[in-house]
Design a protein around this motif. Structure first.
Motif, mmCIF file in Angstrom:
data_model
loop_
_atom_site.group_PDB
_atom_site.id
_atom_site.type_symbol
_atom_site.label_atom_id
_atom_site.label_comp_id
_atom_site.label_asym_id
_atom_site.label_seq_id
_atom_site.Cartn_x
_atom_site.Cartn_y
_atom_site.Cartn_z
ATOM 1 N N THR A 237 0.930 -1.078 -0.128
ATOM 2 C CA THR A 237 -0.076 -0.007 -0.076
ATOM 3 C C THR A 237 0.817 1.297 -0.073
ATOM 4 O O THR A 237 0.569 2.237 -0.737
ATOM 5 C CB THR A 237 -0.861 0.040 1.098
ATOM 6 N N ARG A 240 2.146 1.720 -3.495
ATOM 7 C CA ARG A 240 1.155 2.362 -4.419
ATOM 8 C C ARG A 240 1.122 4.024 -4.210
ATOM 9 O O ARG A 240 0.820 4.625 -5.088
ATOM 10 C CB ARG A 240 -0.293 1.852 -4.178
ATOM 11 N N MET A 241 1.000 4.389 -2.577
ATOM 12 C CA MET A 241 0.796 5.893 -2.318
ATOM 13 C C MET A 241 2.106 6.437 -3.006
ATOM 14 O O MET A 241 1.682 7.708 -3.344
ATOM 15 C CB MET A 241 0.805 5.876 -0.729
ATOM 16 N N ARG A 242 3.313 5.725 -2.806
ATOM 17 C CA ARG A 242 4.446 6.568 -3.437
ATOM 18 C C ARG A 242 4.247 6.807 -4.881
ATOM 19 O O ARG A 242 4.504 7.808 -5.192
ATOM 20 C CB ARG A 242 5.642 5.773 -3.132
ATOM 21 N N ILE A 243 3.689 6.037 -5.515
ATOM 22 C CA ILE A 243 3.625 6.070 -6.919
ATOM 23 C C ILE A 243 2.480 7.182 -7.161
ATOM 24 O O ILE A 243 2.705 8.144 -8.173
ATOM 25 C CB ILE A 243 2.922 4.723 -7.814
ATOM 26 N N ASN A 244 1.348 7.173 -6.355
ATOM 27 C CA ASN A 244 0.366 8.056 -6.589
ATOM 28 C C ASN A 244 0.808 9.519 -6.321
ATOM 29 O O ASN A 244 0.708 10.535 -7.079
ATOM 30 C CB ASN A 244 -0.831 7.762 -5.823
ATOM 31 N N ILE A 245 1.545 9.715 -5.058
ATOM 32 C CA ILE A 245 2.076 10.970 -4.776
ATOM 33 C C ILE A 245 3.240 11.483 -5.839
ATOM 34 O O ILE A 245 3.098 12.608 -6.061
ATOM 35 C CB ILE A 245 2.779 10.728 -3.304
ATOM 36 N N ASN A 246 4.075 10.552 -6.360
ATOM 37 C CA ASN A 246 4.889 11.012 -7.383
ATOM 38 C C ASN A 246 4.448 11.553 -8.651
ATOM 39 O O ASN A 246 4.742 12.496 -9.228
ATOM 40 C CB ASN A 246 5.986 9.894 -7.682
ATOM 41 N N GLY A 247 3.411 10.937 -8.997
ATOM 42 C CA GLY A 247 2.662 11.286 -10.127
ATOM 43 C C GLY A 247 1.682 12.700 -9.880
ATOM 44 O O GLY A 247 1.904 13.669 -10.682
ATOM 45 N N LEU A 248 1.232 12.839 -8.643
ATOM 46 C CA LEU A 248 0.700 14.060 -8.322
ATOM 47 C C LEU A 248 1.705 15.392 -8.171
ATOM 48 O O LEU A 248 1.363 16.297 -8.519
ATOM 49 C CB LEU A 248 -0.230 13.839 -7.026
ATOM 50 N N GLU A 251 2.562 16.418 -11.377
ATOM 51 C CA GLU A 251 1.436 17.176 -12.030
ATOM 52 C C GLU A 251 1.530 18.493 -11.699
ATOM 53 O O GLU A 251 1.407 19.481 -12.418
ATOM 54 C CB GLU A 251 0.346 16.668 -12.035
#
Length: 488
Positions: A237, A240-248, A251
């Motif tokens: 988990t 996955r949070m790391r990946i989402n934060i990196n994308g956000l 952006e």
């Protein structure tokens, strides 16, 4: 998935049993001591509140006197109400040993509030001297209050000295009991935690290291934990949070960068670019003109030469004073006429200059030295190369919310690629015979000046002449051009 849960429940049961036994033994003694201690502590806190409130009142009074405002006056009133509330609480602490001192203490608070109100009153009446005197008096009362607080606390210490000694003895006994209980619990927990930690600490260390890297901004590191319990699920988990934060973050950074650049460039780049672009006058134009005048002065009489000198002086003065600020279309037409008179002296009958001007349109604002470079370009490319010379026509007319300026010549025209190069503001080498302000420079300055892209158009084909069309808005959308010039 419930391995860690069972371990934690077992450990929690042992700890709760031990804590319940300790609590049953110590609650009675602790509660009694705590109640008595809280009573005394409240007395000290009330006294300290008086000191703190008085110092805050003087500080906010000083802030108000330095820079009066409604907000600071409101803050001052709040501090005064806080001090009055503390005064009411301190009245209940009276006993035989502090009766006289406490009475003076309360009177000092009243005096401080009175001095504060008088200082504010004189400040509102613009009587700075009286206001400062009462501020000094208020500060002195605040110092007296602090000293009296220490005196009252000293008397309280003497009154409750015996009780303090009892508390200290009980605290010593509680410390001994705590040490023994800590040693017993530590031994039991150590035996259990040794086995418990083997299955948890290593995965947690990996998660800790990953979190440390994330805190440093490294969101590209993969997080992997090989255990088969809740830690493994947490690691997946977390990853996955790391990946989402990196994308956000990526952006947001892109959007913030684009928005910041747009805002800053509209204000900052206009200033620097306008000033740098408009100071590129090549002196060769003046040198060539003076050379023409000197030859004509040698060949002809002094009257025409004098006119030429007047025109040259006018153009020079215009270039030096008006290049970095907006001018009217009337000014541009006037200096353009002087330029044409100079060129007529050079080309004689080879240059024909026609004007169709609606004089009601000459009030429109535009950047200085806009028309002359365009006409000069027509002279260089449409008149000078031809043996029979050429004609240049200037038209100024109204078109709704715009004023249309057309400069047309009957020269050789331009290729479509050359037209696109000018409209795209591509930098081209400046010819030595011109003022040094190129066609692309004029386009760029017009777009910056009006904050619009569609301000200039070119109609031209090889062999069919060239028509330059300026679309000048009657009302500008921004006013930063002249301000930037004034700061420069």
């Amino acid at each position: 998935m419930n391995g860690i849960q069972k371990k934690i429940l077992t450990l929690s049961g042992i700890v709760l049993f031990i804590m319940a036994a300790i609590w049953a033994i110590m609650t009675y003694y602790n509660q009694r001591t705590q109640d008595q201690y809280n009573l005394i502590l409240q007395r000290y806190l009330h006294m300290n509140e008086i000191t703190s409130s008085s110092q805050q009142l003087v500080s906010r009074l000083n802030d108000y006197l330095l820079e009066p405002s409604t907000e600071k006056l409101s803050n001052l009133s709040g501090s005064e109400e806080r001090l009055l509330a503390a005064q009411r609480q301190i009245s209940g602490l009276r006993n035989k040993s502090n009766d006289f001192t406490l009475t003076n203490y309360i009177h000092l608070v009243d005096s401080l509030i009175d001095s504060t109100n008088r200082s504010v009153m004189f400040a509102k009446e613009k009587n700075s001297e009286q206001s400062l005197d009462y501020f000094t008096e208020a500060d002195r009362f605040s110092q007296y209050i602090s000293e009296t607080t220490l005196t009252l606390m000293g008397k309280e210490m003497n009154t409750y000295d015996r009780f303090y000694r009892g508390i200290m003895e009980q605290s010593a006994e509680l410390k001994k009991l705590g040490v023994w209980m800590f040693a017993l619990i530590s031994l039991m927990l150590f035996l259990f935690a040794y086995w418990f930690s083997l299955s948890i600490t290593r995965p947690i260390q990996k998660l800790t290291a990953a979190a440390r890297e994330l805190s440093r901004g490294r969101f590209d590191l993969h997080i992997e934990v090989t255990s088969k319990d809740e830690i493994s699920f947490l690691a997946r988990t977390f990853d996955r949070m790391r990946i989402n934060i990196n994308g956000l973050i990526s952006e947001i950074q892109q959007k913030a960068q684009l928005e910041g650049e747009l805002q800053r460039n509209k204000l900052l780049l206009q200033e620097s670019r306008l000033l740098s672009l408009q100071r590129q006058i090549n002196p060769h134009f003046l040198f060539n003109t003076l050379d023409t005048l000197s030859k004509k002065a040698y060949l002809e009489g002094a009257a025409e030469t004098s006119d030429l000198l007047v025109n040259v002086a006018g153009i020079l003065r215009y270039n030096l004073k008006r290049l970095d600020r907006s001018v009217t279309l009337y000014d541009e037409v006037k200096v353009l006429t002087q330029y044409i008179e100079i060129q007529n002296a050079r080309f004689a009958d080879r240059l024909q200059f026609l004007q169709e001007i609606d004089e009601s349109c000459l009030y429109v604002q535009l950047p200085g030295l806009t028309l002359q470079p365009i006409v000069e370009n027509a002279v260089i490319h449409a008149v000078e190369p031809l043996e029979d010379g050429g004609a240049i026509t200037l038209r100024i007319r109204e078109a709704g919310a715009q004023v249309i300026v057309e400069i047309e010549d009957n020269g050789a025209g331009m290729a479509e690629e050359k037209v696109r190069e000018i409209l795209d503001e591509r930098v081209a080498e400046t010819e030595g015979r011109s003022t040094g302000i190129g066609f692309s420079n004029v386009v760029r300055r017009l777009r910056l000046f009006y904050a619009e892209e569609d301000v200039l158009d070119i109609e031209s084909r090889p062999g069919q002449g060239t028509k330059v069309i300026l679309k000048l808005p009657k009302v500008r959308r921004i006013e930063g051009y002249d301000e930037a010039a004034d700061r420069g």
